[in-house]
Design a protein around this motif. Sequence first.
Motif, PDB file in Angstrom:
ATOM      1  N   ALA A 112      -0.604   4.320  -4.808  1.00  0.00           N
ATOM      2  CA  ALA A 112      -0.576   3.793  -3.326  1.00  0.00           C
ATOM      3  C   ALA A 112      -1.741   3.141  -3.004  1.00  0.00           C
ATOM      4  CB  ALA A 112      -0.567   5.089  -2.583  1.00  0.00           C
ATOM      5  N   ASN A 113      -2.870   3.388  -3.456  1.00  0.00           N
ATOM      6  CA  ASN A 113      -4.152   2.489  -3.143  1.00  0.00           C
ATOM      7  C   ASN A 113      -4.069   1.080  -3.862  1.00  0.00           C
ATOM      8  OD1 ASN A 113      -5.357   4.656  -1.664  1.00  0.00           O
ATOM      9  ND2 ASN A 113      -6.861   5.146  -3.303  1.00  0.00           N
ATOM     10  N   VAL A 114      -3.501   1.013  -4.966  1.00  0.00           N
ATOM     11  CA  VAL A 114      -3.563  -0.277  -5.385  1.00  0.00           C
ATOM     12  C   VAL A 114      -2.542  -1.166  -4.619  1.00  0.00           C
ATOM     13  CG1 VAL A 114      -1.535   0.183  -7.140  1.00  0.00           C
ATOM     14  CG2 VAL A 114      -3.355  -1.697  -7.636  1.00  0.00           C
ATOM     15  N   LYS A 115      -1.353  -0.670  -4.405  1.00  0.00           N
ATOM     16  CA  LYS A 115      -0.517  -1.385  -3.299  1.00  0.00           C
ATOM     17  C   LYS A 115      -1.143  -1.779  -2.063  1.00  0.00           C
ATOM     18  CE  LYS A 115       3.913   1.128  -4.866  1.00  0.00           C
ATOM     19  NZ  LYS A 115       4.976   1.866  -4.499  1.00  0.00           N
ATOM     20  N   ARG A 116      -1.712  -1.184  -1.645  1.00  0.00           N
ATOM     21  CA  ARG A 116      -2.580  -1.423  -0.404  1.00  0.00           C
ATOM     22  C   ARG A 116      -3.486  -2.571  -0.427  1.00  0.00           C
ATOM     23  NH1 ARG A 116      -2.459  -2.560   4.677  1.00  0.00           N
ATOM     24  NH2 ARG A 116      -4.407  -1.924   6.053  1.00  0.00           N
ATOM     25  N   ARG A 117      -4.225  -2.444  -1.653  1.00  0.00           N
ATOM     26  CA  ARG A 117      -5.279  -3.514  -2.174  1.00  0.00           C
ATOM     27  C   ARG A 117      -4.788  -4.750  -2.084  1.00  0.00           C
ATOM     28  NH1 ARG A 117      -8.778  -1.052  -6.691  1.00  0.00           N
ATOM     29  NH2 ARG A 117     -10.084  -2.879  -6.323  1.00  0.00           N
ATOM     30  N   LEU A 118      -3.421  -4.728  -3.066  1.00  0.00           N
ATOM     31  CA  LEU A 118      -2.676  -5.870  -3.140  1.00  0.00           C
ATOM     32  C   LEU A 118      -2.388  -6.678  -1.677  1.00  0.00           C
ATOM     33  CD1 LEU A 118      -0.581  -4.756  -6.318  1.00  0.00           C
ATOM     34  CD2 LEU A 118      -2.227  -6.775  -6.200  1.00  0.00           C
ATOM     35  N   GLU A 119      -1.839  -5.640  -1.165  1.00  0.00           N
ATOM     36  CA  GLU A 119      -1.405  -6.549   0.243  1.00  0.00           C
ATOM     37  C   GLU A 119      -2.580  -7.083   1.119  1.00  0.00           C
ATOM     38  OE1 GLU A 119       0.301  -3.091   2.361  1.00  0.00           O
ATOM     39  OE2 GLU A 119       2.129  -3.254   1.061  1.00  0.00           O
ATOM     40  N   LEU A 120      -3.824  -6.137   1.005  1.00  0.00           N
ATOM     41  CA  LEU A 120      -5.093  -6.756   1.651  1.00  0.00           C
ATOM     42  C   LEU A 120      -5.719  -8.021   1.138  1.00  0.00           C
ATOM     43  CD1 LEU A 120      -6.791  -3.277   2.652  1.00  0.00           C
ATOM     44  CD2 LEU A 120      -5.642  -4.728   4.146  1.00  0.00           C
ATOM     45  N   LEU A 121      -5.596  -7.811  -0.258  1.00  0.00           N
ATOM     46  CA  LEU A 121      -6.470  -9.090  -1.019  1.00  0.00           C
ATOM     47  C   LEU A 121      -5.678 -10.312  -1.131  1.00  0.00           C
ATOM     48  CD1 LEU A 121      -8.630  -6.651  -3.073  1.00  0.00           C
ATOM     49  CD2 LEU A 121      -9.575  -8.004  -1.165  1.00  0.00           C
ATOM     50  N   TYR A 122      -4.413 -10.086  -1.752  1.00  0.00           N
ATOM     51  CA  TYR A 122      -3.609 -10.984  -2.195  1.00  0.00           C
ATOM     52  C   TYR A 122      -2.426 -11.443  -1.320  1.00  0.00           C
ATOM     53  CZ  TYR A 122      -6.594 -10.618  -6.393  1.00  0.00           C
ATOM     54  OH  TYR A 122      -7.415 -10.534  -7.366  1.00  0.00           O
ATOM     55  N   GLY A 123      -2.051 -10.577  -0.510  1.00  0.00           N
ATOM     56  CA  GLY A 123      -0.746 -10.963   0.434  1.00  0.00           C
ATOM     57  C   GLY A 123       0.196 -11.468  -0.420  1.00  0.00           C
ATOM     58  N   GLU A 124       0.663 -12.747  -0.035  1.00  0.00           N
ATOM     59  CA  GLU A 124       1.832 -13.570  -0.371  1.00  0.00           C
ATOM     60  C   GLU A 124       1.399 -14.147  -1.854  1.00  0.00           C
ATOM     61  OE1 GLU A 124       2.873 -16.594   2.199  1.00  0.00           O
ATOM     62  OE2 GLU A 124       3.661 -15.085   3.530  1.00  0.00           O
ATOM     63  N   LYS A 125       0.068 -14.063  -2.345  1.00  0.00           N
ATOM     64  CA  LYS A 125      -0.150 -14.360  -3.614  1.00  0.00           C
ATOM     65  C   LYS A 125       0.124 -13.471  -4.751  1.00  0.00           C
ATOM     66  CE  LYS A 125      -3.913 -17.832  -2.332  1.00  0.00           C
ATOM     67  NZ  LYS A 125      -5.321 -18.119  -2.465  1.00  0.00           N
ATOM     68  N   HIS A 126       0.905 -12.555  -4.289  1.00  0.00           N
ATOM     69  CA  HIS A 126       1.104 -11.570  -5.495  1.00  0.00           C
ATOM     70  C   HIS A 126       2.594 -11.025  -5.413  1.00  0.00           C
ATOM     71  CE1 HIS A 126       1.263  -8.209  -2.263  1.00  0.00           C
ATOM     72  NE2 HIS A 126       1.651  -7.370  -3.505  1.00  0.00           N
ATOM     73  N   GLN A 127       3.191 -10.815  -6.507  1.00  0.00           N
ATOM     74  CA  GLN A 127       4.678 -10.246  -6.642  1.00  0.00           C
ATOM     75  C   GLN A 127       4.546  -8.977  -7.449  1.00  0.00           C
ATOM     76  OE1 GLN A 127       7.120 -13.570  -8.292  1.00  0.00           O
ATOM     77  NE2 GLN A 127       6.750 -14.544  -6.590  1.00  0.00           N
ATOM     78  N   LEU A 128       4.902  -7.818  -6.631  1.00  0.00           N
ATOM     79  CA  LEU A 128       4.925  -6.466  -7.649  1.00  0.00           C
ATOM     80  C   LEU A 128       6.389  -5.911  -7.549  1.00  0.00           C
ATOM     81  CD1 LEU A 128       3.352  -4.170  -8.745  1.00  0.00           C
ATOM     82  CD2 LEU A 128       2.999  -3.318  -6.463  1.00  0.00           C
ATOM     83  N   SER A 129       6.858  -5.671  -8.500  1.00  0.00           N
ATOM     84  CA  SER A 129       8.161  -4.866  -8.866  1.00  0.00           C
ATOM     85  C   SER A 129       8.094  -3.666  -9.542  1.00  0.00           C
ATOM     86  CB  SER A 129       9.205  -5.958  -9.513  1.00  0.00           C
ATOM     87  OG  SER A 129       8.943  -6.108 -10.638  1.00  0.00           O
ATOM     88  N   ILE A 130       8.741  -2.637  -9.175  1.00  0.00           N
ATOM     89  CA  ILE A 130       8.681  -1.494  -9.618  1.00  0.00           C
ATOM     90  C   ILE A 130       9.884  -0.926  -9.931  1.00  0.00           C
ATOM     91  CG2 ILE A 130       7.849   1.238  -9.648  1.00  0.00           C
ATOM     92  CD1 ILE A 130       5.663   0.287  -7.764  1.00  0.00           C
ATOM     93  N   ASN A 131      10.437  -0.506 -11.117  1.00  0.00           N
ATOM     94  CA  ASN A 131      11.905  -0.338 -11.245  1.00  0.00           C
ATOM     95  C   ASN A 131      11.829   0.884 -12.504  1.00  0.00           C
ATOM     96  OD1 ASN A 131      13.227  -2.516  -9.890  1.00  0.00           O
ATOM     97  ND2 ASN A 131      11.936  -3.778 -11.665  1.00  0.00           N
ATOM     98  N   LYS A 132      13.127   1.589 -12.080  1.00  0.00           N
ATOM     99  CA  LYS A 132      13.551   2.869 -13.136  1.00  0.00           C
ATOM    100  C   LYS A 132      14.668   2.321 -13.595  1.00  0.00           C
ATOM    101  CE  LYS A 132      10.949   6.357 -10.980  1.00  0.00           C
ATOM    102  NZ  LYS A 132      10.899   8.008 -10.335  1.00  0.00           N
ATOM    103  N   LEU A 133      14.863   2.367 -14.918  1.00  0.00           N
ATOM    104  CA  LEU A 133      16.106   1.849 -15.607  1.00  0.00           C
ATOM    105  C   LEU A 133      16.124   2.329 -17.013  1.00  0.00           C
ATOM    106  CD1 LEU A 133      18.649   0.014 -14.977  1.00  0.00           C
ATOM    107  CD2 LEU A 133      17.489  -1.698 -15.922  1.00  0.00           C
ATOM    108  N   ASP A 134      17.425   3.120 -17.291  1.00  0.00           N
ATOM    109  CA  ASP A 134      17.677   3.619 -18.510  1.00  0.00           C
ATOM    110  C   ASP A 134      16.394   4.356 -19.193  1.00  0.00           C
ATOM    111  OD1 ASP A 134      20.147   2.419 -18.482  1.00  0.00           O
ATOM    112  OD2 ASP A 134      19.317   0.431 -19.190  1.00  0.00           O
ATOM    113  N   GLY A 135      15.865   5.352 -18.410  1.00  0.00           N
ATOM    114  CA  GLY A 135      14.856   5.966 -19.077  1.00  0.00           C
ATOM    115  C   GLY A 135      13.355   5.269 -19.056  1.00  0.00           C
ATOM    116  N   TRP A 136      13.582   4.276 -18.485  1.00  0.00           N
ATOM    117  CA  TRP A 136      12.035   3.310 -18.606  1.00  0.00           C
ATOM    118  C   TRP A 136      11.549   3.303 -17.162  1.00  0.00           C
ATOM    119  CZ3 TRP A 136       8.913   1.948 -22.780  1.00  0.00           C
ATOM    120  CH2 TRP A 136       9.690   1.998 -24.090  1.00  0.00           C
TER     121      TRP A 136
END
Length: 340
Positions: A305-329
Motif C-alpha cells: 500500500a505504501n509503495v503505491k502511495r509513494r509512486l503516486e507522490l514522487l513519480y506521478g505520470e512518470k511511472h506505470q505499475l501493473s499487478i495481475n493474477k493469471l494462471d497461478g502467478w
Amino acid sequence: MKNLIQSRSKRNLFWHCTIWLIVFLLPFIFRSEHSNYPDKFVYLDTVTKIFWMSLFYINTELLIPKFIYKKKLVFFILSQLVLFCIIMLIHGTLFKFMIKNSPFNLMFSSLYNSIPFLFTITVSIVYKYLKDNLKENAILKEKQAENLKTELSFLRSQISPHFLFNVLNNIVALVRIKSDELEPTVIKLSSILQYMLYETDEENVALTNEIEYLTSYIDLQKQRFGKKLNTQVSFDIQENWHRIEPMLLIPFIENAFKHGFSNIQNPEIIIGLTVKNNVLDFSVKNKFNENTQEIKDKTSGIGMANVKRRLELLYGEKHQLSINKLDGWFDISLKLNLQS
C-alpha cells in the motif's frame, strides 16, 4: 530557510532602489537642451516624487491592509484625500521657497499633481495585491512540500519496521535449525540496517546502492528457504548513474517471498530489473495458491500500500505499475522514467 528569506529581501531591495532611481532620473535623461521647462520646476517635480514614493509605501504597508483588505473603502478614500492635502501643502511651501518669482496657483498645482497621485495609488494597490498573492502561493507551496515530506517520511517509517520484522523472523528460523549460515546472515543484516538508518534519509540514493540493498535482502531469503524455493534473479544495469527513491522496490520483493512459498507446489520467484534509455523496468513474479484463503496479519499489505502511495507522490505520470493474477502467478511490473 533563513538564508532564502535574506536573499529575497536583498533582491526586493535592489529592485525597489533601481526602479525609484529610474523614476527620479527620467526627467533629466529625456530633458532636451531646448526645453522651455525651467530647471527650477524640474527640481521641484523631482523633490515632489519623494512624496509619491512615501505615499506608495504608506499605502502598501499600512493603509491598504488596514482599510481595503478589511473592506473599509470609505476610510481608505478619506485617508488618500488627507494625504493629498498634506502633500499639496508641503508642495506649495516648496514652490514658494524654490520658485520665488512665480505665484503659486493651488488649483492648477492640484490638477497637475492629481495624475501622479492617482497613478501612485493605483500602482500601490496593484503591487500590494500581487505581492501578497505571490507570497500566499509561495507559503501554500511550501506547506504542500512540507506535507509531502512528512507523508513520505511516515511511509518510510512504516516500511522499515515491517521489513525488519521479516528479516528477524528469518534469523529466528536459522537459529532453530542451527544453520552455519547464521553468521553471514547477521553480517548481511548489519549492512542492510546501516543502509536503512544512514542512507535512506536522503530524498534519493544511487541506484547501485539500492540494488546492493535488494541483493542482500534476496540473499537473506535464499539462505532461509534454500533449495525449497526456486529463485531466479536477473539484474541488467546499463546505466548505473541514476538515482532513485530509497526502499521503493523492496516491498514488491518482500511480498513475493511472503506469499510465494506456503502451500505451493514447486514454489518459484522470478525477479528482473533492467535500466536502459533512462527507464527502469522492474518485474517480480511468484506462484501462489488460488485455493488458499490467506489469513492476513496486522502488517499485511503495509509495504504494498505504501509503495503505491509513494509512486503516486514522487513519480506521478512518470511511472506505470501493473499487478495481475493469471494462471497461478502473481505478476508485478513497474516502469519508472528516471530522467529528471
